[in-house]
Write an enzyme that holds these catalytic residues in place. Structure first.
Site, PDB file in Angstrom:
ATOM      1  N   CYS A   2      -4.965 -29.597 -25.084  1.00  0.00           N
ATOM      2  CA  CYS A   2      -3.652 -29.864 -25.669  1.00  0.00           C
ATOM      3  C   CYS A   2      -2.611 -29.240 -24.751  1.00  0.00           C
ATOM      4  O   CYS A   2      -2.947 -28.594 -23.765  1.00  0.00           O
ATOM      5  CB  CYS A   2      -3.577 -29.217 -27.046  1.00  0.00           C
ATOM      6  SG  CYS A   2      -4.946 -29.640 -28.100  1.00  0.00           S
ATOM      7  N   ARG A  27      -1.714 -34.191 -21.285  1.00  0.00           N
ATOM      8  CA  ARG A  27      -2.804 -33.283 -21.691  1.00  0.00           C
ATOM      9  C   ARG A  27      -3.376 -33.671 -23.037  1.00  0.00           C
ATOM     10  O   ARG A  27      -4.357 -33.086 -23.504  1.00  0.00           O
ATOM     11  CB  ARG A  27      -2.295 -31.848 -21.754  1.00  0.00           C
ATOM     12  CG  ARG A  27      -1.770 -31.280 -20.454  1.00  0.00           C
ATOM     13  CD  ARG A  27      -1.202 -29.884 -20.653  1.00  0.00           C
ATOM     14  NE  ARG A  27      -2.242 -28.983 -21.093  1.00  0.00           N
ATOM     15  CZ  ARG A  27      -3.065 -28.351 -20.253  1.00  0.00           C
ATOM     16  NH1 ARG A  27      -2.946 -28.569 -18.958  1.00  0.00           N
ATOM     17  NH2 ARG A  27      -3.980 -27.541 -20.701  1.00  0.00           N
ATOM     18  N   TRP A  74      -4.718 -33.018 -28.284  1.00  0.00           N
ATOM     19  CA  TRP A  74      -5.917 -33.832 -28.062  1.00  0.00           C
ATOM     20  C   TRP A  74      -6.921 -33.274 -29.059  1.00  0.00           C
ATOM     21  O   TRP A  74      -7.351 -32.124 -28.964  1.00  0.00           O
ATOM     22  CB  TRP A  74      -6.418 -33.660 -26.624  1.00  0.00           C
ATOM     23  CG  TRP A  74      -7.578 -34.558 -26.301  1.00  0.00           C
ATOM     24  CD1 TRP A  74      -7.517 -35.861 -25.917  1.00  0.00           C
ATOM     25  CD2 TRP A  74      -8.968 -34.219 -26.365  1.00  0.00           C
ATOM     26  NE1 TRP A  74      -8.792 -36.357 -25.720  1.00  0.00           N
ATOM     27  CE2 TRP A  74      -9.696 -35.377 -25.989  1.00  0.00           C
ATOM     28  CE3 TRP A  74      -9.683 -33.065 -26.691  1.00  0.00           C
ATOM     29  CZ2 TRP A  74     -11.099 -35.415 -25.932  1.00  0.00           C
ATOM     30  CZ3 TRP A  74     -11.066 -33.092 -26.627  1.00  0.00           C
ATOM     31  CH2 TRP A  74     -11.757 -34.254 -26.262  1.00  0.00           C
ATOM     32  N   ASN A 100      -3.944 -24.201 -27.847  1.00  0.00           N
ATOM     33  CA  ASN A 100      -4.773 -25.091 -27.032  1.00  0.00           C
ATOM     34  C   ASN A 100      -6.088 -24.363 -26.808  1.00  0.00           C
ATOM     35  O   ASN A 100      -6.103 -23.256 -26.276  1.00  0.00           O
ATOM     36  CB  ASN A 100      -4.097 -25.377 -25.691  1.00  0.00           C
ATOM     37  CG  ASN A 100      -5.041 -26.071 -24.712  1.00  0.00           C
ATOM     38  OD1 ASN A 100      -5.948 -26.777 -25.134  1.00  0.00           O
ATOM     39  ND2 ASN A 100      -4.852 -25.845 -23.415  1.00  0.00           N
ATOM     40  N   GLY A 101      -7.191 -24.935 -27.226  1.00  0.00           N
ATOM     41  CA  GLY A 101      -8.504 -24.306 -27.030  1.00  0.00           C
ATOM     42  C   GLY A 101      -9.398 -24.610 -28.227  1.00  0.00           C
ATOM     43  O   GLY A 101      -9.074 -25.435 -29.073  1.00  0.00           O
ATOM     44  N   GLU A 482     -17.272 -44.186  -8.654  1.00  0.00           N
ATOM     45  CA  GLU A 482     -15.838 -43.953  -8.868  1.00  0.00           C
ATOM     46  C   GLU A 482     -15.135 -45.235  -9.301  1.00  0.00           C
ATOM     47  O   GLU A 482     -14.306 -45.226 -10.206  1.00  0.00           O
ATOM     48  CB  GLU A 482     -15.210 -43.383  -7.599  1.00  0.00           C
ATOM     49  CG  GLU A 482     -13.703 -43.202  -7.638  1.00  0.00           C
ATOM     50  CD  GLU A 482     -13.218 -42.247  -8.723  1.00  0.00           C
ATOM     51  OE1 GLU A 482     -14.057 -41.547  -9.332  1.00  0.00           O
ATOM     52  OE2 GLU A 482     -12.009 -42.240  -8.996  1.00  0.00           O
ATOM     53  N   LYS A 486     -13.046 -45.600 -12.810  1.00  0.00           N
ATOM     54  CA  LYS A 486     -11.638 -46.041 -12.867  1.00  0.00           C
ATOM     55  C   LYS A 486     -11.481 -47.192 -13.855  1.00  0.00           C
ATOM     56  O   LYS A 486     -10.611 -47.209 -14.702  1.00  0.00           O
ATOM     57  CB  LYS A 486     -11.160 -46.475 -11.475  1.00  0.00           C
ATOM     58  CG  LYS A 486     -10.910 -45.338 -10.517  1.00  0.00           C
ATOM     59  CD  LYS A 486      -9.683 -44.539 -10.802  1.00  0.00           C
ATOM     60  CE  LYS A 486      -9.785 -43.210 -11.446  1.00  0.00           C
ATOM     61  NZ  LYS A 486     -10.758 -42.253 -11.197  1.00  0.00           N
ATOM     62  N   GLU A 489     -12.095 -46.092 -17.584  1.00  0.00           N
ATOM     63  CA  GLU A 489     -11.179 -45.154 -18.266  1.00  0.00           C
ATOM     64  C   GLU A 489      -9.783 -45.716 -18.474  1.00  0.00           C
ATOM     65  O   GLU A 489      -9.055 -45.221 -19.321  1.00  0.00           O
ATOM     66  CB  GLU A 489     -11.113 -43.822 -17.529  1.00  0.00           C
ATOM     67  CG  GLU A 489     -10.566 -43.863 -16.126  1.00  0.00           C
ATOM     68  CD  GLU A 489     -10.489 -42.446 -15.523  1.00  0.00           C
ATOM     69  OE1 GLU A 489     -10.337 -41.482 -16.265  1.00  0.00           O
ATOM     70  OE2 GLU A 489     -10.574 -42.343 -14.304  1.00  0.00           O
ATOM     71  N   HIS A 505     -34.879 -51.784  -9.947  1.00  0.00           N
ATOM     72  CA  HIS A 505     -35.657 -50.895 -10.837  1.00  0.00           C
ATOM     73  C   HIS A 505     -35.138 -50.952 -12.263  1.00  0.00           C
ATOM     74  O   HIS A 505     -35.211 -49.970 -12.993  1.00  0.00           O
ATOM     75  CB  HIS A 505     -35.611 -49.461 -10.289  1.00  0.00           C
ATOM     76  CG  HIS A 505     -36.193 -49.358  -8.918  1.00  0.00           C
ATOM     77  ND1 HIS A 505     -37.550 -49.402  -8.672  1.00  0.00           N
ATOM     78  CD2 HIS A 505     -35.606 -49.281  -7.705  1.00  0.00           C
ATOM     79  CE1 HIS A 505     -37.768 -49.334  -7.362  1.00  0.00           C
ATOM     80  NE2 HIS A 505     -36.604 -49.257  -6.749  1.00  0.00           N
ATOM     81  N   LYS A 604      -5.549 -35.383 -19.082  1.00  0.00           N
ATOM     82  CA  LYS A 604      -5.615 -35.159 -17.633  1.00  0.00           C
ATOM     83  C   LYS A 604      -6.446 -33.934 -17.291  1.00  0.00           C
ATOM     84  O   LYS A 604      -7.163 -33.921 -16.310  1.00  0.00           O
ATOM     85  CB  LYS A 604      -4.201 -34.978 -17.076  1.00  0.00           C
ATOM     86  CG  LYS A 604      -4.140 -34.785 -15.575  1.00  0.00           C
ATOM     87  CD  LYS A 604      -4.600 -36.011 -14.831  1.00  0.00           C
ATOM     88  CE  LYS A 604      -4.551 -35.831 -13.336  1.00  0.00           C
ATOM     89  NZ  LYS A 604      -5.206 -36.933 -12.616  1.00  0.00           N
TER      90      LYS A 604
HETATM   91  C1  AGP Z   1     -10.584 -38.838 -13.318  1.00  0.00           C
HETATM   92  O1  AGP Z   1     -10.106 -40.179 -13.208  1.00  0.00           O
HETATM   93  C2  AGP Z   1     -10.886 -38.485 -14.737  1.00  0.00           C
HETATM   94  N1  AGP Z   1      -9.671 -38.556 -15.483  1.00  0.00           N
HETATM   95  C3  AGP Z   1     -11.682 -37.229 -14.961  1.00  0.00           C
HETATM   96  O2  AGP Z   1     -13.009 -37.619 -14.759  1.00  0.00           O
HETATM   97  C4  AGP Z   1     -11.414 -36.015 -14.047  1.00  0.00           C
HETATM   98  O3  AGP Z   1     -11.769 -36.314 -12.713  1.00  0.00           O
HETATM   99  C5  AGP Z   1     -12.292 -34.854 -14.529  1.00  0.00           C
HETATM  100  O4  AGP Z   1     -11.884 -34.528 -15.836  1.00  0.00           O
HETATM  101  C6  AGP Z   1     -12.202 -33.615 -13.642  1.00  0.00           C
HETATM  102  O5  AGP Z   1     -10.895 -33.127 -13.636  1.00  0.00           O
HETATM  103  P1  AGP Z   1     -10.524 -31.996 -12.552  1.00  0.00           P
HETATM  104  O6  AGP Z   1     -10.656 -32.620 -11.205  1.00  0.00           O
HETATM  105  O7  AGP Z   1      -9.099 -31.620 -12.880  1.00  0.00           O
HETATM  106  O8  AGP Z   1     -11.464 -30.850 -12.738  1.00  0.00           O
END
Ligand code: AGP
Length: 609
Positions: A2, A27, A74, A100-101, A482, A486, A489, A505, A604
């Site tokens: 959060c 966040r 969040w 936050n936590g 990757e 992308k 998400e 496989h 994020k």
């Molecule tokens: C990346 O597109 C994602 N949003 C997520 O996987 C991110 O890479 C992951 O949470 C790690 O974050 P960080 O690099 O800030 O540790």
């Protein structure tokens, strides 16, 4: 993950808090709320949904006051509804808290307080802290009551408390979740990160774990929770606010994709000195002797884990040092077996990812040296590592990481060839040649970005597909992972990345005429193998979207759609091949009207486990 924000001073408190929450909304954005003390009286407003719901709720109210706190959520405990939104208040509603936590022992505390007659309104763990502080306030100051409550709390917190009983101060404290104090002139700020503070002051104090601050408008007292006072150590931030704006792009993500050539140029200017001399000035904070290292253990999450996988190939290929890669949430519970002279690496854009941070703490407790690659300076992982290499990607606002992924690959590559050179595995001429090759990457990226319309046209063709497969080999196996992440998400389409050699496989059973398969197939040492895999896909009528090297005519025969990237050394192809995948995902998400910069369920910086 959060976001919390707080202010004490004479400016328009509502505006400061709401703009601050807007800047923290990446966040988490399940709900938001504010609490304000006006003439010693506490009022709170909170609402589920995006920040605009709260803004609508308080629009037109003439809210006065010069001390307040805010929260964007969040959800961890309790669904995202109004009552579970923060701030939470005590019984008498004269004290408010934002947090936050995760409080791990909230159930036992909650049942004890319930038996003592405290009535709980929400399902959250945070509300427990509000009542616990009230419990201790019976015969103590607000500060002491907060300290006593926190001594009972197990788990992570970054929190802020205000109360009618002492209406001239904010009490803030942190453990494992980030918290920063903005130091103003007859005003002070607190925030989960610098974004809400930056336009008001560039003078900040980074709080460390188990620290508590008593903040009034003209004084900040910092101390250990129930411990001695700590001298204030202020830092001057050199970021500017416009970096946070979209700069004419529809989304931060698109802006950040297009800024990747600039990011690479910035990194090269930071780390290449003179005639191709690589210098990492923050690498040797505490006794990391690169020559003695005989194993790296890279641990990271999400996109950072993908760049870590690429790091393994590069470090082993050039420096010949054994390199393991692990997902942080797995590594931290694995038996760490030290062989001596091991270095644990934390890769993290935010520098606050809870699992990655926990791993470096665990590693340090077992006397490993820790070298981290981070983007956010002053982050917990930055400050707690023995050595650090900054990504210099600039502030990354889009929840889907793009430019920092590129930055991590470039910095790891520079580290790998630097290490190879000092270990005598790479001659000076070979090093100079590799840096010369790297210097061409920004212009290759520019040429890819100039063809973004081709990806937009491809997105038009495939955006209604409900699943994708991404395949690649060698250094571009992580590229496939990757690309799939992308797409998943930001468009919510199911996508899986596979090592192309793995198709037969099992995953090949998925292939039919409806399934788009993105094949990352630049001309590298595994090109022929990749071509065979593509033919296996075509034999089963799969739709192939191929990323290939300019000039490759043969591969056209197997492509339903084709995107060319400039010819580059094999080890640099991941820097180029990921850009069309970023753009394809972006345009598909836009066509599906998804919230590209703030995808559902995400945040994020994942500062909870
Ligand atoms: C990346 O597109 C994602 N949003 C997520 O996987 C991110 O890479 C992951 O949470 C790690 O974050 P960080 O690099 O800030 O540790």
């Amino acid at each position: 993950m959060c976001g919390i924000v707080g202010y004490i001073g004479d400016r328009d408190i509502t505006s400061i808090l709401l703009v601050g929450l807007q800047r923290l909304s990446y966040r988490g954005y399940d709900s938001s709320g504010i609490g304000i003390l006006s003439d010693g009286e506490l009022s709170t407003w909170k609402k589920s949904g995006k920040l605009v719901e709260l803004e609508t709720m308080i629009d037109g109210l003439s809210i006065q006051g010069n001390i307040g706190i805010g929260h964007t959520r969040w959800a961890t405990h309790g669904i995202p509804n109004d009552i579970n939104s923060h701030p939470h208040v005590n019984q008498s509603k004269k004290l408010a808290i934002v947090h936050n936590g995760i409080i791990e022992n909230f159930s036992s505390i909650k049942s004890r307080l319930s038996k003592q007659g405290f009535l709980f309104r929400s399902q959250t763990d945070t509300e427990v802290i509000a009542h616990l502080i009230e419990y201790y306030m019976a015969n103590a100051s607000l500060e002491t009551a907060v300290e006593n409550a926190l001594l009972e709390i197990q788990g992570s917190f970054a929190l802020a408390v205000i109360a009618e009983s002492e209406p001239d101060k904010i009490i803030a404290a942190r453990r494992s979740s980030p918290l920063i104090i903005g130091v103003g002139d007859n005003e002070n700020f607190i925030s989960s990160d610098i974004n809400p503070i930056l336009s008001h002051t560039k003078k900040v104090v980074y709080m460390n774990d188990n620290e508590l601050a008593v903040i009034t408008r003209d004084h900040i007292q910092l101390k250990l929770i129930s411990g001695p006072e700590i001298p204030l150590k202020t830092h001057q931030i050199n970021w500017n606010q416009e970096a946070s704006e979209k700069g004419g792009y529809d989304h931060f993500m698109l802006k950040e994709i297009h800024s990747q050539p600039h990011v690479v140029r910035t990194i090269l200017s930071k780390y290449i000195k003179g005639k191709n001399q690589i210098q990492f000035k923050d690498l040797h904070r505490d006794g990391i002797d690169l020559k003695l290292i005989n194993r790296f253990i890279i641990q990271a999450c999400g996109t950072s884990w993908h760049s870590g996988l690429i790091g393994k190939y590069l470090i082993e290929q050039y420096a010949h040092v054994l390199t393991e890669v692990d997902i942080s949430s797995e590594f931290r519970y694995r038996q760490m077996i030290s062989q001596g002279n091991d270095v644990v690496m934390g890769l993290s854009q935010s520098g606050e990812t809870a699992d990655t941070l926990a791993c470096i703490r665990e590693a340090k407790s077992k006397f490993y040296k820790v070298l981290s690659f981070v983007n956010v300076k002053g982050s917990s992982i930055d400050r707690e590592s023995d050595g650090v290499i900054y990504s210099h990607a600039g502030q990354e606002v889009g929840v889907a990481s793009t430019k920092n992924y590129i930055a991590q690959i470039v910095t790891i590559y520079l580290f790998a060839i630097h290490l190879a050179h000092i270990k005598g595995k790479l001659s000076k001429d070979e090093l100079v040649n590799k840096i010369d090759q790297l210097n061409k990457i920004p212009e290759y990226m520019d040429s890819i970005l100039s063809k973004a319309d081709e990806l937009e046209a491809m997105a038009e063709k495939y955006y209604l597909s409900r699943e994708f497969l991404f395949i690649g080999r060698g250094l571009n196996y992580p590229t496939a992972l990757e690309g799939a992440l992308k797409l998943k998400e930001i468009s919510y389409i199911h996508a899986t990345g596979y090592a192309a050699g793995e198709l037969k496989h099992g995953p090949i059973a998925l292939i039919d005429a409806k399934l788009p398969i993105v094949c990352i197939s630049p001309q590298t040492s595994t090109y022929e193998k990749m071509l065979s895999n593509i033919q296996e896909v075509k034999a089963r009528k799969g739709k192939t979207i191929i990323i290939a090297t300019e000039g490759d005519k043969e591969i056209k025969n197997y492509a339903n759609d084709l995107f060319y990237i400039p010819k580059a050394p094999e080890e640099l192809t991941p820097l180029l091949a990921c850009i069309p995948l970023q753009l394809l995902s972006y345009y598909i998400a836009v066509k599906l009207d998804c919230d590209v910069d703030q995808p559902r369920n995400l945040a994020k910086s994942v500062t909870v486990e």
